[in-house]
Scaffold this active site. Structure first.
Site, short mmCIF file in Angstrom:
data_model
loop_
_atom_site.label_atom_id
_atom_site.label_comp_id
_atom_site.label_asym_id
_atom_site.label_seq_id
_atom_site.Cartn_x
_atom_site.Cartn_y
_atom_site.Cartn_z
N SER A 1 76.65 -51.79 76.99
CA SER A 1 76.97 -50.55 76.27
C SER A 1 76.51 -50.63 74.83
O SER A 1 76.15 -51.71 74.34
CB SER A 1 78.48 -50.28 76.33
OG SER A 1 79.19 -51.32 75.67
N HIS B 1 103.93 -82.97 70.04
CA HIS B 1 104.63 -82.59 68.80
C HIS B 1 104.02 -83.33 67.62
O HIS B 1 103.74 -84.53 67.71
CB HIS B 1 106.11 -82.96 68.92
CG HIS B 1 106.89 -82.70 67.66
ND1 HIS B 1 107.28 -81.44 67.26
CD2 HIS B 1 107.32 -83.56 66.69
CE1 HIS B 1 107.93 -81.52 66.11
NE2 HIS B 1 107.97 -82.81 65.75
#
Length: 480
Positions: A153, A449
């Site tokens: 497009s 962590h």
């Protein structure tokens, strides 16, 4: 006349990926591209805007440095940034071409048209252009047993908007500006409009967004839209919602373009970017003579295998139903290529993530609150960046992640969020959703962590009131 197993029309994310996948599947492949490989995404969309986005984000850090840092003076050369953008794009487009050649895909640079079809396949005529290696040949003809249409497009053009590609521009020209306009009006508050508002405001433009609908990013979760509007307001990006543009006049004697609304209001700016949608690149392909059926919206009609109404002809990407996303287009291309090779596959867009690169960025996958298709009974879990250690360490405390969970099964049916690296967090949730994962599957996945990824299990478990680092009144009620 050369004959191939597959001919691909278009070298964007759907086209070049389907060509490579077809070659990997052992088929002979030709691809026709009128410009550079990579389509809008690589040349005038995803990649160029993210380069400018990353520079804008770096600039925001200089203007508001982290704790402990003082930045007295700094400057930027926007022209050099554009040069770098062009360099990256050229590197990547060249890389795609090298991949195609390495896979023995025959490349034709030019405009391809379906000249006819029969039981043996399709005949195509190619008007070769300046990118073609042989400048002495203007036309070529080939045939292929199968056809993949992936022509993409382009920015939508409206006559009353008088797009002159100078003072009134599309997203294509916006990426090539070598100077930052002092004032900028953006017509359309969707993804493209908001990404450009974020970039140019950071570089110093006085930005105004004019949006027809009641809110910007109207297809996103209402919380996301509200969050972004507030963030834009804090950076003096002016937003006018519910406003219909009547016309746009090119730069007059004062050097400014004028936007006139249906209400009669007039706004002026150095540049106007029109980002109100995209048109399909299907004109001139000869499809009207093939019998390929179209949808009511004017897209090519395909089945779950991406095959059109004509056997052996497939279509992918923007020109078929579904979101206009590069990764969706590539997925379409793989589906088509595998089916041509006899590998039976059907597409499913239920787990289709997408991102919007404002500052902070936005990420979504699956269903959102307010969507059709939501189950009657579902829970939401929400966790703030401000409660995550790594986010605070990075000074990226703005944002949240929200997870939607089917109440009975505890399966994840969608997620959306805004915050640092949120597209990467959404990718993890998409993986769990793809395999039918529940919130307990996320809980049992150990997260390193300290990381932002710890926000994922916290938000998932919050849907049943069991987030570890958040007090929730629902915690007394167990849902296991």
């Amino acid at each position: 006349m050369e004959n191939f197993d597959v001919c691909v029309l278009g070298g964007g994310p759907a086209g070049y990926v389907s060509a490579l996948k077809s070659a990997i599947n052992g088929l002979s492949v030709a691809i026709i591209e009128k410009d550079r490989f990579g389509g809008t995404c690589l040349n005038r969309g995803c990649i160029p805007t993210k380069i400018l986005y990353s520079k804008a984000k770096y600039l925001s850090r200089l203007k508001a440095p982290e704790h402990g840092f003082i930045v007295d003076e700094f400057s930027f050369n926007y022209g050099e940034i554009i040069d770098y953008k062009d360099e990256v794009v050229l590197t990547l487009t060249g890389g795609v071409e090298k991949l195609l050649k390495a896979r023995k895909v025959k490349i034709f640079y030019g405009f391809g048209r379906v000249a006819g079809s029969d039981d043996n396949g399709f005949r195509l005529g190619i008007a070769l252009n300046e990118y073609s290696a042989d400048k002495n040949i203007e036309e070529a003809q080939i045939s292929a047993k199968n056809l993949i249409i992936a022509t993409g497009s382009s920015p939508l053009m409206i006559s009353s908007f008088n797009i002159d590609h100078k003072s009134i521009i599309t997203s294509d020209e916006a990426l090539s500006l070598r100077e930052i306009p002092k004032s900028l009006i953006i017509i359309g508050g969707g993804v493209i409009g908001c990404e450009f508002a974020n970039i140019f405001s950071e570089f110093g433009s006085n930005v105004k967004i004019i949006e027809l609908l009641p809110s910007i990013l109207s297809t996103e979760d209402a919380e996301i839209s509200k969050f972004t509007r507030k963030a834009f307001k804090s950076r003096n990006i002016d937003i006018t919602n519910g406003a219909e543009v009547d016309s746009i006049a090119p730069a007059a004697a004062n050097g400014k373009a004028a936007v006139t609304l249906k209400s009669g209001e007039i706004f002026e700016a150095d540049k106007v970017i029109v980002s109100i949608g995209r048109r399909l690149n299907i004109a001139g392909l000869g499809l009207e003579d093939t019998g390929i059926k179209m949808t009511e919206r004017g897209r090519i009609k395909v089945d779950s295998r991406n095959e059109t109404s004509i056997k052996g002809a497939y279509a992918c990407g923007d020109i078929i139903d579904g979101p206009m996303l590069a990764h969706k287009a590539s997925f379409d291309g793989i589906i088509a290529a595998d089916n041509i090779a006899g590998i039976n596959r059907e597409k499913n867009y239920d787990v289709l993530p997408w991102s919007i690169y404002t500052n902070p960025p936005i990420g979504t996958v699956g269903l959102k609150e307010g969507d059709d298709g939501l189950p009657l009974n579902y829970n939401t879990g929400r966790f703030s960046y401000a409660a995550n250690g790594m986010a605070l360490a990075m000074e990226e405390k703005e944002g949240f992640l929200k997870v939607l969970v089917e109440e009975k099964s505890k399966k994840i049916i969608g997620a959306t969020g805004v915050g640092a690296d949120i597209p990467e967090l959404i990718a993890e949730i998409a993986s769990h959703m793809h395999y039918g994962g529940t919130i307990f599957d996320i809980e049992s996945t150990i997260h390193s962590h300290p990381t932002l990824s710890e926000i994922v299990p916290e938000s998932a478990l919050d849907s049943i009131g069991e987030a570890i680092h958040k007090f929730n009144s629902r915690a007394a009620k167990k849902h296991r």
